[in-house]
Scaffold this motif. Structure first.
Motif, short mmCIF file in Angstrom:
data_model
loop_
_atom_site.label_atom_id
_atom_site.label_comp_id
_atom_site.label_asym_id
_atom_site.label_seq_id
_atom_site.Cartn_x
_atom_site.Cartn_y
_atom_site.Cartn_z
N ARG A 49 0.71 -1.14 -0.18
CA ARG A 49 0.03 -0.15 -0.11
C ARG A 49 0.77 1.19 -0.10
NH1 ARG A 49 -4.59 -0.60 4.01
NH2 ARG A 49 -5.26 1.35 3.69
N ILE A 50 1.83 1.24 0.86
CA ILE A 50 2.75 2.39 0.79
C ILE A 50 3.61 2.49 -0.74
CG2 ILE A 50 5.00 3.28 1.74
CD1 ILE A 50 4.16 1.57 4.40
N PHE A 54 3.29 5.91 -2.72
CA PHE A 54 4.42 6.68 -3.25
C PHE A 54 4.50 6.73 -4.70
CE2 PHE A 54 6.58 6.26 1.16
CZ PHE A 54 6.43 7.51 1.30
N PHE A 55 4.24 5.55 -5.55
CA PHE A 55 4.47 5.42 -6.98
C PHE A 55 3.45 6.50 -7.53
CE2 PHE A 55 4.51 3.60 -11.15
CZ PHE A 55 5.94 3.40 -11.08
N GLY A 56 2.24 6.78 -6.68
CA GLY A 56 1.18 7.51 -7.45
C GLY A 56 1.47 8.85 -7.17
N ARG A 57 2.44 9.37 -6.33
CA ARG A 57 2.89 10.59 -6.14
C ARG A 57 4.33 10.83 -6.58
NH1 ARG A 57 -1.06 8.97 -3.26
NH2 ARG A 57 -2.51 10.16 -2.27
N GLU A 66 -1.22 11.72 6.07
CA GLU A 66 -2.20 10.93 5.30
C GLU A 66 -1.92 9.60 4.94
OE1 GLU A 66 -3.21 11.30 0.67
OE2 GLU A 66 -2.48 13.10 1.61
N LEU A 67 -0.43 9.36 4.74
CA LEU A 67 -0.20 8.00 4.69
C LEU A 67 -0.30 7.15 5.74
CD1 LEU A 67 0.95 5.84 2.96
CD2 LEU A 67 3.47 6.80 3.33
N ALA A 68 0.10 7.62 7.10
CA ALA A 68 -0.29 7.01 8.25
C ALA A 68 -1.72 6.85 8.47
CB ALA A 68 0.58 7.69 9.33
N ALA A 69 -2.47 7.62 8.17
CA ALA A 69 -4.03 7.25 8.54
C ALA A 69 -4.40 6.33 7.32
CB ALA A 69 -4.89 8.84 8.11
N THR A 70 -3.86 6.18 6.27
CA THR A 70 -4.62 5.09 5.48
C THR A 70 -4.10 3.88 5.96
OG1 THR A 70 -2.55 4.86 4.11
CG2 THR A 70 -4.31 6.39 3.41
N LEU A 71 -3.16 3.81 6.84
CA LEU A 71 -2.76 2.37 7.42
C LEU A 71 -3.29 2.16 8.83
CD1 LEU A 71 0.90 2.21 6.41
CD2 LEU A 71 -1.03 0.98 5.40
N GLY A 72 -4.06 3.41 9.23
CA GLY A 72 -4.57 3.38 10.56
C GLY A 72 -3.80 3.41 11.82
N LYS A 80 8.41 5.28 12.58
CA LYS A 80 9.13 4.13 13.45
C LYS A 80 9.14 2.87 12.54
CE LYS A 80 9.09 6.03 17.98
NZ LYS A 80 8.68 5.90 19.35
N ARG A 81 8.03 2.58 12.27
CA ARG A 81 7.63 1.09 11.82
C ARG A 81 8.03 1.14 10.25
NH1 ARG A 81 1.91 -1.30 13.07
NH2 ARG A 81 2.94 -3.01 12.08
N PHE A 82 8.03 2.15 9.65
CA PHE A 82 8.59 2.42 8.04
C PHE A 82 10.09 2.41 8.25
CE2 PHE A 82 10.00 4.70 4.42
CZ PHE A 82 9.32 3.76 3.52
#
Length: 153
Positions: A49-50, A54-57, A66-72, A80-82
Motif C-alpha cells: 500500500r505504501i 508513493f508510486f502514485g505521487r 495522510e499515509l499513516a492514516a491510510t494504514l490506521g 518508526k515502523r516504516f
C-alpha cells in the motif's frame, strides 16, 4: 436477575466475572503487542500500500499524516515502523522509486534526459542527475551508455 430452578444466575455471573478479570490481568502482564507499540515491522500488505501510494505521487509531495492514516496508525508509529522495515526514510524511499523509474526510462533511446526527469517527478535534468548519482553511483548518461553496451553484447 432471575434465578433458575437448576442454578443460581448470580453465582454464574460472579464466576464468569472472576474468569474475565483473571484473563484480563494475564493479557496485561504480557504487555502490549509489538505491532501495537510500534516495534514490529510493517507487513508485506502494508508495504505494498505504501509503495502504491508513493508510486502514485512521483510528481508531487506526500503527507506522512495522510499515509499513516491510510494504514490506521499515528505519524510517529508509522515513521518508526516504516524506518524499521524499509531502512530508509519515507522521502528517501520516494527518491529511490523515482530513480528506479528513471533507470527503466533510460533504456528508451527516444527519450531525452529532460523528458525522463519530468516523467520521474524531477524539476530538471540536474535534479535527476544529482539523485541518480547518489543512488546509482553514475550519471544518467553513463548509465544509458552502459545499458546500451550490455544490450549489444
Amino acid at each position: 436477575m432471575d434465578e433458575t430452578e437448576n442454578g443460581n444466575l448470580s453465582s454464574d455471573y460472579i464466576a464468569w466475572t472472576i474468569v474475565a478479570n483473571v484473563l484480563a490481568k494475564q493479557m496485561n502482564m504480557a504487555g502490549p503487542s509489538a505491532a501495537y507499540n510500534g516495534q514490529a515491522p510493517l507487513s508485506e500488505a502494508q508495504m505494498k500500500r505504501i509503495h502504491d501510494y508513493f508510486f502514485g505521487r512521483l510528481h508531487g509531495g506526500f503527507q506522512i499524516a495522510e499515509l499513516a492514516a491510510t494504514l490506521g496508525m499515528s505519524r510517529t508509529s508509522f515513521f518508526k515502523r516504516f524506518g524499521r522495515t524499509a531502512r530508509v526514510t519515507p522521502n528517501q524511499y520516494l527518491q529511490i522509486l523515482r530513480v528506479e523509474k528513471a533507470k527503466i526510462l533510460l533504456r528508451n533511446e527516444n527519450l531525452t534526459l529532460i523528458e525522463i526527469a519530468f516523467a520521474c517527478g524531477y524539476a530538471d535534468q540536474s535534479h535527476l542527475a544529482r539523485f541518480f548519482k547518489r543512488y546509482v553511483r553514475m550519471s544518467p548518461g553513463r548509465y544509458r551508455s552502459k545499458m546500451r553496451e550490455e544490450d549489444v553484447a
